[in-house]
Design a protein around this motif. Structure first.
Motif, short mmCIF file in Angstrom:
data_model
loop_
_atom_site.label_atom_id
_atom_site.label_comp_id
_atom_site.label_asym_id
_atom_site.label_seq_id
_atom_site.Cartn_x
_atom_site.Cartn_y
_atom_site.Cartn_z
N HIS A 646 0.82 -1.20 0.00
CA HIS A 646 0.00 0.00 0.00
C HIS A 646 0.85 1.25 0.00
CE1 HIS A 646 -3.19 -2.69 0.56
NE2 HIS A 646 -2.89 -3.02 1.80
N ASN A 835 -9.61 -7.15 -3.90
CA ASN A 835 -10.35 -5.89 -4.01
C ASN A 835 -10.60 -5.50 -5.46
OD1 ASN A 835 -10.66 -5.08 -1.26
ND2 ASN A 835 -8.43 -5.00 -1.24
N LEU A 873 -8.89 -2.06 4.80
CA LEU A 873 -8.64 -0.88 3.96
C LEU A 873 -8.07 0.29 4.73
CD1 LEU A 873 -11.59 -0.34 1.61
CD2 LEU A 873 -9.22 -0.91 1.12
N GLU A 1454 -5.84 0.58 -4.46
CA GLU A 1454 -6.80 0.63 -3.36
C GLU A 1454 -7.18 2.09 -3.07
OE1 GLU A 1454 -6.82 -1.62 0.88
OE2 GLU A 1454 -5.25 -1.95 -0.57
N ASP A 1457 -9.32 3.55 -5.66
CA ASP A 1457 -10.73 3.21 -5.47
C ASP A 1457 -11.40 4.14 -4.48
OD1 ASP A 1457 -10.86 1.28 -7.26
OD2 ASP A 1457 -11.29 -0.37 -5.87
#
Length: 1522
Positions: A646, A835, A873, A1454, A1457
């Motif tokens: 991430h 995801n 998340l 991520e 999104d």
């Protein structure tokens, strides 16, 4: 002794020598003292000189005709002398011969042999012109002139020649010494194989003769050239070898290193903690050892000059005595006049030699310090980098190095001032006795006053420097982020911030100006007050004391000598204080920790693993908690490892650790082989595209073409104006983000390294380009197959094709293995994939095959769904990102400017086209258009040539205020008048001395008026300086204001084509000149001009005949001055133009240190920096010499004035009274200084006033449209609908370029979501710039809700639109300021926006909350976090129209999104335009606009477009969506 050697009867006859009308010296004196003087000189100096020659060998000079003649003459001279000797022996038999006739020929003969030996020895050692011998022959000729005249007088009076042999030998001797003197003025050829022979444009100094060096005659050729035509860089001479960076820098570093080593390791062990702190290596000692010896030669000259200075007042005393005496032969007066002239001349020559040595030392110091700082900046740790910003380090190079340079000029005054003061007081005591003590008391009282002023000035200067630094730093950020300020309409807020700092700066300036007015008054009045108290005490203490001309004017000339050291001492002390601050700053910087080269083990060793990390634990700063820990990685030779994770989990940090850029707390890293590195933010140099790719490697056509092909750069070259010779601007501004990244990748590919570290190179390019690059470069089939590759990536589609994947979570390796293994493990990685919809992953058939070999993906994903908590998340987004974006190279701010419009063939054929380059025959290449020399994007900085136009002076006078300017001149004239009045009054006073009674009666009146005149002068000085200060501050304020206003109103195109350094230069260097240097120059110019004028007036008043000489002298003065000013002004311009590249290259290097180090290019960059410094010194050095050249010539005119003033005083002796002689000669003695300074100041004024010209030029660039148009203001709620219409709209970047958008017509209804897609350079970003009117229409118009946007003010338009730009820009300051600079919103609004942009957790974890300090460019946040801050700004403004410019390119999927979902919910009813790389994120948009070559290719709903099978279909297919 003389008498014992001479025969009796030849003893000296005093009267014959001094009181005869035709004076003569005795034969004994002629034979002894006069003959021996030159011999003694040569024998004393030759041991030292021969030792020097032995040490300094310049090469071997071939025997030339000149050399032969000199040698033969030397031998003949020896024979002539010894002929005399043998004649004496022969005569001994007949009569008694005095001893002197044996000794003198013997000594002189031996000396001639020595001289002949030196002639030959010099030839073997490469000396082209000998100063030692020149002085020897000059002395010999001078000493022989007296006997020459004597012998003729004797022969003519007696009518016969007594001693024919000696008469003949003497005239032969005289003729030969004269011939030797003339021959020694000529130069030998340069030594064999010397640099002079090989250098295309050598400096004539190295081959110049002694006389030429003494008078700086060798410079004349350049002065003439500069007078005829303005000088250009090609006219400048090469630097002397001993002044070049490659000589001076290593010398300084050697001493500095030696300094470091002096602490013994045992001591450190024992007293580790406190000992280390106490021993700071001394930079001063290093400087002294490197440059001290050369500087000392200059000091020796200074000592000599100081001593000669005091001869002239003594000669003046004798001259005044001479005018009083009745029966003195007139030749006395003439010889005194000529003696004064010779003394002054000697003083001039010696003084300028001293200055030359000092200035050259200063120049070498500057080169050495800049070189040392540059070398250091390439190796300092990140911690050190944080403690000194780029701006500060550039300051070290410019300001601090300059201070050292300025100090060396005056450093000798430290000991010379006290010496001059002591000598002056000694002679004054002799003239006036103890009364002098009264004057000394006044001086001593003035010292604390000056000291206090100096101290205060210094504190103000420090304060002012801080404000200046802050202002420049802010300006730098503003200029870098100018595009963002314009897009957000934030200019006003930032302008206010600059003006606040500027106001503080001006306040400090004002205080400094008042102080300087005081100090100017103190030092102008000091000599006068000293004279006044001394004279007053002298005449009142004792009735017998009478002030006569001799006492008054000799004392005055001594007081004038005193004036200089008294003024200089405080100045030297304050500049010493400044230099000590600089010394400390430079020393601190040079003592910073360096990156440990052993962090990464690079030793070649046989191993299967190319990269190994064992138990790695790394942090950015030693004291920080580790960013990465428990890192264990083994990368097999030739494999491809992908690193995923991430935002902020430490991916880039890992790459930095592998490069050795981080602090290694524990563990071991080894890398086998060379490394190539592609940073996340491409680092592009300001050079041609080809140079950026080659990066110092040799050019190989075949390989180069392959690299371009693989990196998809070939189509780009076709549209760049100069192909691969196009010059890329600073930070790569004329390339789009994707192109920059591809160039960076091409550089890595071309370098043919063993290990490739690729930090997310694919995020900045379009999906299909990313695919092309992965297939052709990085992937298993690409050009790098077989090399070891570590790829940081966010792109899931490539993961199935890599050998291994490493997943980072919170700075630790959570799992590692092949794609299949990780899916099976079902850990963080499987969740990461879960995801994303399947389409993302199943990118093309290849990926499909790979997956089908493994377990069924659906099944794996379905089974494990429930194992994961929902909160997976949120925890990473808000993670504090400890990676300082060092690798992000000071963020190439918002400079997205693609000048391209690529034609790329259909992507399908593109991916098929996998031809290997080798198939390409050379034949094709010949047809390619011959490389056009790249068109310059960034124009070279213009240098004005020729005289500065009168208009510029008038501009400055206007800003100061025309009436004020006239008043200032008037004040200066009055102050000179008062000074003349006081001195004429003094000469009247000394006339009283003839009558004692009158003298006593008038004493009080004389003293009173004298005092009144002097005090008036002091008052006038103060008021003139004061008025000047007021004027200068007014001017500084107005000029800066207009420059700032204009820059905020300048269109964006200007910032795209002008290097920031050049604009910053206007705000720093030129504003500094207007603030400080220019007013000082004006002050000095007015002062010296009126001083010179008053001297002329006084001399003409005393001896009117002097007016005759003034005209020829003034003509010479004028010519020399014009020659000098023309040349010197141009040299200064060349110097300032060649200075910017040093600093721009430096800041460019600092931002790219990690890349430079990774490729091992340190030494090449050091070399480049040295070259730039030398290039700058090439124009600086002639500048110094031009000052010396001028000084010698102007002072010669001054010396002539002294000569004529004295001569006319002697001629008019009958009609003149002594006081007038004293007045005119003592004024003449001062004039040299004023004349010299006046020319220097004329030139300084011309070169400093250029700053006004440069600031004016940038204050008058054409502005953009007005910010607000009163009568066209849109309604308050506009745009309420959000309808946007383009009508036949075209636009170009700048006049003269092609259209980037052609005839675009389209309608968008309010609330529609429009995706804008197209190849790189199709004009996508230009669309958005047009909505904000950063580009003005070339045709057609845009309306929003029925309002034509071209008719309303720019701020009215821009404040109603919202953009999330492609490159997130933050300014240094609090987070609150970055979100809301106008403070319009409440804290709740801000927190709400942060919550929606997923930053709430991150910010609330910070101790400072909303006041979290963002560093320059927001470097303490990761790129992803910065992008989220931009989202928060958009949420705060929430207007009806939102534009997203590739806003999510730097973010993992991520976060992408998250942002998309926020935008969908928060901007539901808004019109949205999105330029996108990742089609999958915006496939639900209403319509898509496909641009191609600046025209609308397709515009419809995604479903319709896919069925049409056009360009959009191709792109969707590439992304696996169709």
């Amino acid at each position: 002794m003389c008498q014992s050697m001479c025969a009796a009867g030849t003893t000296s006859e005093h009267n014959r020598t001094f009181y005869a009308d035709v004076p003569d010296l005795t034969e004994c004196f002629q034979l002894s003292v006069l003959s021996w003087t030159p011999c003694i000189y040569l024998w004393l100096i030759s041991p030292l000189y021969l030792f020097y020659l032995k040490r300094n060998n310049k090469g071997y000079i071939m025997m030339s005709l000149l050399n032969r003649v000199k040698t033969v003459f030397g031998f003949i001279l020896w024979i002539v002398c010894w002929t005399d000797l043998f004649a004496s022996f022969y005569e001994m038999k007949e009569k008694d011969i005095p001893l002197i006739y044996f000794i003198t020929p013997l000594i002189v003969g031996m000396t001639m042999l020595l001289a002949t030996f030196i002639i030959q020895f010099e030839r073997l050692r490469g000396v082209q012109s000998s100063g030692v011998l020149f002085i020897f022959w000059t002395l010999s000729v001078l000493c022989a002139i007296v006997p020459f005249r004597s012998k003729i007088i004797h022969a003519s009076t007696k009518g016969e020649i007594k001693d024919t042999l000696r008469f003949t030998t003497f005239y032969m001797y005289f003729g030969l010494t004269l011939a030797e003197l003339i021959l020694s003025c000529f130069n030998e050829k340069p030594p064999l194989f010397s640099s002079v022979v090989t250098d295309p444009n050598p400096c004539p100094e190295s081959t110049a003769g002694f006389l030429s060096r003494l008078t700086f005659w060798w410079f004349t050729s350049l002065a003439i050239k500069g007078y005829k035509n303005p000088l250009e860089t090609k006219d400048l001479w090469s630097l002397n070898k001993q002044d070049c960076s490659d000589t001076v820098v290593p010398e300084l570093l050697r001493e500095w290193e030696a300094n470091h080593v002096e602490v013994s390791p045992e001591e450190v062990e024992v007293l580790l903690s406190d000992r280390k702190k106490s021993h700071q290596p001394s930079f001063l000692r290093a400087l002294l050892r490197a440059f001290g010896p050369y500087f000392l030669i200059g000091s020796a000259f200074k000592l000599l000059q100081d001593l000669i200075t005091f001869i002239n007042p003594q000669l003046l005393r004798m001259l005044i005595e001479f005018t009083k005496e009745e029966r003195v032969p007139s030749w006395w007066g003439f010889s005194l006049a000529f003696l004064m002239f010779c003394c002054a001349l000697l003083q001039t020559l010696i003084l300028h030699q001293h200055f030359q040595y000092c200035f050259v030392t200063g120049m070498r110091l500057r080169s050495a310090i800049i070189g040392a700082i540059y070398r250091k900046s390439l190796v300092i740790t990140n911690e050190a980098k944080r403690s000194s910003t780029v701006g500060e380090v550039v300051n070290l190079m410019s300001v601090d190095a300059q201070r050292f340079m300025d100090l060396t000029t005056f450093l000798n005054m430290l000991w010379s001032s006290p010496l001059q003061i002591i000598l002056a007081l000694f002679f004054l005591w002799q003239t006036l006795g103890p009364s002098v003590l009264a004057g000394v008391a006044v001086m001593i009282l003035l010292i604390p006053l000056n000291a206090v002023i100096a101290m205060k000035t210094r504190t103000y200067q420090v304060e002012q420097m801080q404000y200046k630094d802050a202002r420049i730093k802010l300006m730098n950020e503003i200029l870098n982020g100018m595009k963002v300020l314009k897009l957000y309409a934030w200019e006003v807020s930032f302008k206010e911030k600059v003006l606040q700092i500027r106001q503080k700066e001006l306040n400090v300036l004002r205080k400094t100006a008042y102080l300087s007015a005081l100090s100017t008054m103190a030092w102008t009045s000091a000599p006068f007050l000293v004279a006044l108290t001394t004279f007053a005490v002298y005449v009142t203490v004792d009735k017998e004391n009478v002030l006569d001309a001799e006492k008054a004017f000799v004392s005055l000339s001594l007081f004038n000598i005193l004036r200089f050291p008294l003024n200089m001492l405080p100045q030297v002390i304050s500049s010493l204080a400044q230099a000590s601050v600089s010394l400390r700053r430079v020393q601190e910087f040079l003592s910073h920790d360096e990156l440990n080269p052993d962090n990464v083990d690079r030793k070649p060793a046989p191993s299967d693993y190319a990269v190994t990390v064992v138990n790695g634990k790394f942090s950015w700063l030693k004291k920080d908690s580790p960013t990465l820990q428990n890192i264990n990685v083994l990368v097999p030779q030739g494999s491809l490892l992908a690193v995923v994770g991430h935002v902020g989990c430490g991916k880039s940090s890992l790459v930095s650790a592998l490069l050795g850029e981080m602090e290694k707390l524990e563990g071991h890293i080894s890398i086998r082989g060379s490394v190539a590195y592609v940073p996340q933010q491409a680092w592009i140099q300001n050079a041609t595209l080809r140079d950026n790719i080659l990066f110092g490697k040799p050019y190989v056509e075949q390989k180069y073409r392959c690299v371009l092909e693989a990196c998809a750069l070939t189509p780009d070259l076709e549209v760049l104006p100069g192909g691969d010779q196009t010059e890329i601007g600073e930070k790569g501004i004329n390339l789009s983000g994707g192109q920059r990244q591809r160039v960076s990748l091409a550089r890595a590919l071309y370098s043919e390294a063993d290990v490739y570290l690729l930090d997310d190179p694919l995020s900045a390019v379009d999906a299909h380009v990313a695919k092309h690059i992965f297939d052709n470069v990085i992937g298993p089939e690409g050009a790098l197959r077989g090399k070891t590759r570590i790829l940081v990536t966010h792109g899931i589609s490539f993961l199935p094709q890599v050998d291994n994947i490493m997943v980072l979570v919170d700075g630790m390796v959570s799992e590692m293995g092949s794609y299949q293994d990780l899916l099976k493990q079902n850990g963080a990685f499987a969740d990461f994939l879960r995801n994303y919809s399947l389409e993302d992953i199943i990118e093309d058939a290849e990926a499909m095959k790979i997956i089908s070999r493994g377990a069924s993906l659906d099944k794996v994903l379905m089974d494990e769904e429930e194992l994961f908590p929902d909160d997976a998340l949120s925890n990473h987004t808000d993670m504090v990102d400890n990676e300082p974006a060092v690798n992000e190279a000071r963020r190439q701010f918002m400079r997205q400017m693609s000048v391209m419009s690529n034609d790329v063939e259909n992507p399908k054929t593109k991916s098929i086209r996998r031809r290997r380059c080798s198939e390409r025959r050379h034949g094709d290449q010949q047809q390619e258009k011959k490389e056009a020399k790249g068109e310059k994007l960034i124009q070279a900085e213009t240098t004005e040539t020729g005289r500065v136009k009168f208009k510029v002076y008038w501009e400055y006078a206007k800003v100061v205020g025309p009436l004020l300017s006239i008043f200032i001149c008037f004040l200066y004239a009055s102050q000179s008048a008062a000074a003349i009045g006081a001195n004429i009054w003094l000469s009247q006073w000394t006339n009283d001395a003839r009558n004692n009674t009158i003298a006593h009666e008038k004493v009080h009146m004389r003293v009173g008026v004298y005092a009144a005149l002097g005090i008036t002068q002091g008052f006038l000085v103060m008021s003139s300086t004061f008025t000047l200060a007021l004027g200068k501050i007014q001017a500084a304020c107005k000029l800066h204001q207009s420059l700032l206003d204009n820059k905020f109103h300048t269109p964006q195109a200007f910032f795209d084509t002008t290097p920031i350094g050049r604009i910053i230069n206007r705000f720093s260097k030129d504003i500094y000149v207007i603030d400080e240097a220019l007013p000082y120059t004006v002050l000095m110019f007015l002062g010296t001009f009126f001083a010179s004028l008053s001297t002329m007036i006084v001399i003409i008043f005393s001896t009117p005949i002097f007016a005759v000489v003034i005209v020829p002298l003034a003509l010479i003065y004028f010519f020399v001055q014009r020659f000098y000013v023309a040349t010197s002004r141009q040299l200064k311009r060349l110097e300032s133009v060649s200075r910017s590249p040093i600093y721009s290259h430096f800041s460019e290097s600092i931002t790219g240190t990690s890349v430079i180090r990774a490729y091992g290019r340190n030494s090449a960059f050091v070399l480049m920096s040295d070259m730039k410094v030398d290039e700058n010194q090439k124009s600086y050095y002639p500048g110094i010499v031009s000052n010396r050249w001028l000084g010698v010539r102007i002072e010669f005119i001054g010396n002539c004035i002294v000569l004529f003033a004295a001569l006319f005083a002697v001629i008019g002796k009958e009609s003149l009274n002594p006081s007038l002689v004293g007045l005119s000669v003592s004024y003449a003695l001062q004039v040299t200084m004023s004349l010299n300074w006046m020319v220097r100041m004329t030139s300084d004024l011309e070169s400093n006033i250029v700053a006004v010209e440069r600031v004016k030029e940038y204050s008058e660039t054409p502005p953009e449209a007005p910010w607000e148009v009163e009568d066209k203001k849109p309604p308050g709620d506009w745009p309420s609908e959000g309808n946007v219409e383009f009508v036949d709209y075209s636009v170009r970047y700048r006049a003269g370029l092609d259209l980037v958008l052609r005839n675009i017509s389209l309608k968008v209804k309010g609330g529609e979501k429009i995706g804008i897609v197209g190849r790189t350079g199709a004009g996508k970003s230009s669309m958005t710039l047009c909505l904000f009117r950063l580009l003005e229409a070339a045709g057609g118009e845009i309306t929003i809700d029925g309002v034509k946007i071209k008719e309303i003010g720019l701020h009215d338009l821009r404040s109603k639109l919202t953009i999330i730009p492609q490159e997130p820009v933050l300014f240094s300051g609090s987070l609150r300021m970055n979100l809301d600079p106008f403070e319009k919103y409440s804290d709740d609004d801000l927190w709400n926006a942060l919550t929606l942009s997923h930053l709430h957790k991150f910010v609330s974890n910070q101790p400072a909350k909303l006041d979290l300090e963002c560093s320059e460019g927001g470097e303490n946040l990761s790129v992803g976090q910065r992008q989220l801050v931009c989202l928060a700004r958009a949420l705060l403004r929430k207007t009806r129209i939102l534009i997203l410019d590739e806003a999510t390119a730097a973010i993992d999927l991520e976060t992408d999104d998250l942002i998309q979902s926020t935008i969908r919910t928060q901007f539901e009813d808004c019109t949205i335009f999105t330029i996108a790389h990742r089609l999958n994120t915006i496939m639900d948009y209403t319509r898509f606009l496909v641009l191609d070559k600046g025209q609308v290719a397709e515009f419809d709903t995604p479903v319709n477009l896919i069925t049409q099978k056009g360009i959009f279909y191709g792109m969707a297919k590439d992304a696996g969506l169709a």
